[in-house]
Design a protein around this motif. Sequence first.
Motif: not given
Length: 444
Positions: A125, A129-131, A145, A147
């Motif tokens: 995170y 955003q989360y990668y 990516v 949300d």
Amino acid sequence: MNVFRNCRNPVLPVDLHIPDPEAHVMPDGRVYVYGSWDQEENIYCSREYRVFSSENMIEWVDHGVSFESSKVPWVHDEHAPKYEGVDWTKPTPFLKKMIERDTKNGKLEIPTFPDDFLFAPDAIYRDGQYYLYFCMPDSTEGVAVADNPEGPFHSPVQLPCGGIDPAVFIDDDGQAYYYWGQFYAHGAKLKDNMVEFEEDSVMKNIVTEEEHFFHEGSSVRKRGDTYYFVYSSMKRGKPTSLAYAISKSPLGPFEYKGIIVDNDGCDPESWNNHGSIEEVNGQWYVFYHRSSQNRQQKRRLCIEPIFFNEDGTIQEVPMTSQGAGKPFELHEKIEAYRACELSGSVYIAPLEDGEERLTNITDGDEVIFRYVDWKIDPSEILIDAKGTGEIIVFLDDKTEESGRIVIKEGQITDSSFTGSLGKHELKLQFRNPSNLEMLALHFC
């Protein structure tokens, strides 16, 4: 979305084979597990990722598919950038052993994979955003990516490196780092966009096969002022163990320190391991996988609590059946597929109805369950089995029998057992089996 309760090993329902687990506690306080997915019979991984999460290591949520390789635009693009990956023409010392093991008729049999398969991922995170970082058989690596921590992940971008098994880490000062590689692990600083590398920051061979027994599966965490580099290790001859090296800097130099867990013996064909460590609700755990079905594949998520010494080193832990939960109690059903160590030809495989059992049992085979804990003395052991044979029960490392069960055509015809209070390792030895298969047991 599916919710289920389980604190035992293996963690997930028996039809979900999720290896290479990277566990991260995300901002919502839940631990999320990102891994590959062994959907095929005789090949690692698949074209999809699936995410699981828990608040308490007991109740788990299956969030379903989080990403599919069909969303990767460069898979079949011959003009996509290519970066240096593993050079199989220049084998390392341990790779030579693998070549000797897998060579047939003087020719190395290198496994082949569909171009659009997804190998081991990692996720993190940052700034809302989360990668999700992923890799593919052609040595390309990328990031998508989302949300939400469970995805769905989208808009994949190719990374400027080649290899497998990405790892991502963000330090206390906000600097992000990326790691990748097989046989030799490399690292670099990530720019704020989480895609590009900082110029001149790439460090090659920060963990190696020769110095650290590194095979693959980089994973980085920080505890106090110490960086822990966890990886699949060749220390014991094949990459069934998770080892670690430590440093005072995220890009090394790293010093080899030892093994955290070894899955050798979980299945006759067990070959590799891959996982991570993570602190959840004040307790550190190692997340790893175990094979099943007499295959190198069909790997399953398992979890063990781990403990640190005063000097920061990690105590090696054995594989257990209890996993993140307490030992099995009196009257509690112990499914046969929770056996954590097997010897001989016995292995774990599904029945036609999906229920799993111990099968292919031959004379002298043994299985181990860790652990049981009895508050009162048990006097009887009940076995759910098919076929015919004898089962001898041993507690801990004792050589004298604690019990003996005779089974004829699935029915117990004679049984004796003497238990004792406290926590025990349970070992079962099979004798004179004829089509013998075991589904479960419990003590009363």
